[in-house]
Enzyme design. Structure first.
Site, PDB file in Angstrom:
ATOM      1  N   ASP A 118      -8.912   9.141  -5.189  1.00  0.00           N
ATOM      2  CA  ASP A 118      -9.062  10.597  -5.206  1.00  0.00           C
ATOM      3  C   ASP A 118      -8.092  11.158  -6.236  1.00  0.00           C
ATOM      4  OD1 ASP A 118      -6.698  10.383  -3.672  1.00  0.00           O
ATOM      5  OD2 ASP A 118      -7.666  10.981  -1.809  1.00  0.00           O
ATOM      6  N   ASN A 169      -3.441  -4.496  -0.400  1.00  0.00           N
ATOM      7  CA  ASN A 169      -3.815  -3.129  -0.793  1.00  0.00           C
ATOM      8  C   ASN A 169      -2.570  -2.233  -0.822  1.00  0.00           C
ATOM      9  OD1 ASN A 169      -6.022  -1.176  -1.224  1.00  0.00           O
ATOM     10  ND2 ASN A 169      -5.435  -0.306   0.750  1.00  0.00           N
ATOM     11  N   GLU A 218       0.297  -1.654   2.017  1.00  0.00           N
ATOM     12  CA  GLU A 218       1.493  -0.846   1.718  1.00  0.00           C
ATOM     13  C   GLU A 218       2.807  -1.489   2.152  1.00  0.00           C
ATOM     14  OE1 GLU A 218       0.756   3.023   3.399  1.00  0.00           O
ATOM     15  OE2 GLU A 218      -1.094   3.278   2.252  1.00  0.00           O
ATOM     16  N   HIS A 277      -4.521   7.090  -5.439  1.00  0.00           N
ATOM     17  CA  HIS A 277      -4.407   8.504  -5.036  1.00  0.00           C
ATOM     18  C   HIS A 277      -3.628   9.227  -6.139  1.00  0.00           C
ATOM     19  CE1 HIS A 277      -6.002   7.760  -1.056  1.00  0.00           C
ATOM     20  NE2 HIS A 277      -5.120   6.798  -0.868  1.00  0.00           N
TER      21      HIS A 277
END
Ligand code: 9MR
Length: 438
Positions: A277, A209, A167, A246
């Site tokens: 998710d 990532n 991030e 996400h």
């Protein structure tokens, strides 16, 4: 360089058919009659293994005493990420004092149950221990590199891939690096972390990532892409890019998702869906899960998918019910859609003489839907596609596709043996059929 490979298991075979309403793969095979199913995985990891992929989950150490949780996790998943236990605050609570107990517990559980591990994460602006949050400049740079070295060395040989840096980019339209204490040590902090990780564990794949990197049109996606392209061109040791994935109603799975994954893969790195998710329920949630699975399967270098938790009640966003099992451990509709999509890879009859092509329905919108094709058995193929009714096609990817109505002809354009088209339904939502000649 030797690498740990994603596990290929001998799968348990599911003899019964495909659930109604789920993704269905049709197969046309040159010179052969009706295809016989080769077998299908009855669990997520078995089904993913049919195409050489893994299917993983995040695991929270404190839940390992919950029998229902561990039995689902053991049955369904073969790649494990520690949800919090390998982060900076957990592993180096005091500077120079390392605590691997919680991370080791998860790694031991995974390895002793025949699973592999994604390491998460070595360098991040968030979940830093207090001492690191207070640090800047050269002191912080040295501390960060020491952390990378110590943690990656501790787990050397046990990690399939590391999220080396997590991030590091801003959200929004700037395309800039996130302004963090790590970034303020100098813009080369990311590559410095990758070099340190490679030295500490030469056999682990090294990933960058991030989240909100799914839509190809977004500045953040392009900024990460530009960094990875630059790293590859300069030989910085990066092997993979993790897409956290996400999603929720304000941030749904974008229609360009497959394109994004493919564009990164085309840089010469593997891609992994690392924290999937999708908030929601029922059909709409299931279709989005299927779309993500399909996008990964359509990209040769997409190695696998990890969801960010086992049951809805285990999620960091539990109220959004974003996972594949409900709070009681039952399989949700989304589970069936994902399982069937994974199994679609194995439903072609093996090519005897020539090639086979599987046809899979993917994302749908109000007026159109995507169809993907996976060819096996030949690299010099021609696929004839029969549209249904007055369907028309206006775009295609990863193949040269001639024609727009009736029968189309697809041939390779150097992008491998999986390609896709967007079909405008014009009232006919049936799946086109296809035959392959090689
Ligand atoms: O799921 C994790 C949750 O338990 C933690 O409280 C949270 C703290 O930052 O981190 C969550 O995991 C994050 C992951 O490490 C990185 N991507 C976003 C995830 C969800 O916030």
């Amino acid at each position: 360089m030797t690498r740990l490979n994603p596990p290929r298991r001998t799968s348990g075979r599911r003899l019964t058919g495909i659930l109604a309403g789920a993704a269905i793969a049709l197969t046309g095979v040159l010179g052969l009659g009706a295809p016989a199913a080769q077998g299908a995985g009855s669990t997520l990891h078995d089904a993913a293994a049919e195409s050489g992929r893994y299917f993983g989950t995040a695991i929270a150490g404190y839940r390992l005493s919950d029998g229902q949780y561990t039995s689902i996790a053991d049955r369904e998943f073969d790649m494990i990420t520690a949800e919090n236990e390998m982060k900076l605050d957990a592993t180096e609570p005091q500077q120079g004092t390392f605590d691997f107990a919680a991370g080791d517990q998860i790694v031991d559980w995974a390895l002793s149950n025949g699973k592999q591990v994604r390491g998460h994460t070595l360098a991040w602006h968030s979940q830093q221990p207090q001492w690191m949050q207070n640090m800047e400049g050269q002191q912080l740079r040295a501390a960060m590199l020491n952390h990378v070295t110590q943690v990656a060395s501790h787990y050397r040989g046990q990690i399939y891939s590391w999220d080396v840096v997590n991030e590091a980019f801003e959200d929004g339209t700037s395309g800039a690096r996130r302004n963090s204490n790590l970034q303020r040590t100098g813009g080369d902090w990311i590559e410095a972390a990758f070099y340190a990780a490679r030295q500490a564990d030469p056999n682990a794949k090294l990933c960058y990532n991030d989240y909100n990197t799914d839509n190809w049109e977004h500045a953040k996606t392009r900024a990460v892409y530009d960094m990875v392209a630059d790293f590859v061109s300069r030989g910085v040791p990066i092997d993979c890019v993790g897409f956290q994935a996400h999603f929720n109603s304000g941030n749904p799975v974008p229609s360009s998702y497959h394109e994004t994954l493919q564009n990164f893969a085309d840089l010469g790195v593997d891609v992994q869906i690392t924290e999937l998710d999708i908030e929601g329920s029922g059909q709409s949630q299931a279709e989005q899960f299927r779309g993500v699975t399909q996008a990964c399967m359509a990209v040769t270098r997409c190695e696998g998918i990890s969801v960010w938790g086992v049951r809805d009640s285990d999620s960091w966003r539990a109220e959004g019910t974003p996972l594949l099992f409900d709070g009681s451990g039952n399989e949700k509709l989304a589970y069936s859609y994902v399982l069937d999509q994974l199994n679609s890879a194995s439903e072609g009859t093996p090519p005897v003489d020539g090639c086979s092509v599987s046809v899979t329905r993917a994302d749908e919108w109000g007026d159109r839907f995507n169809v993907t094709f996976a060819v096996e058995g030949s690299s010099a193929w021609q696929v004839d596609i029969q549209l249904q009714g007055v369907q028309s096609v206006q775009n295609a990817w990863n193949a040269d596709v001639q024609g727009s109505t009736g029968t189309l002809t697809a041939t390779p354009n150097g992008n491998g043996d999986a390609f896709g088209i967007t079909v405008y339904a014009n009232g006919s939502w049936s799946l086109p059929t296809a035959t392959c000649s090689g």
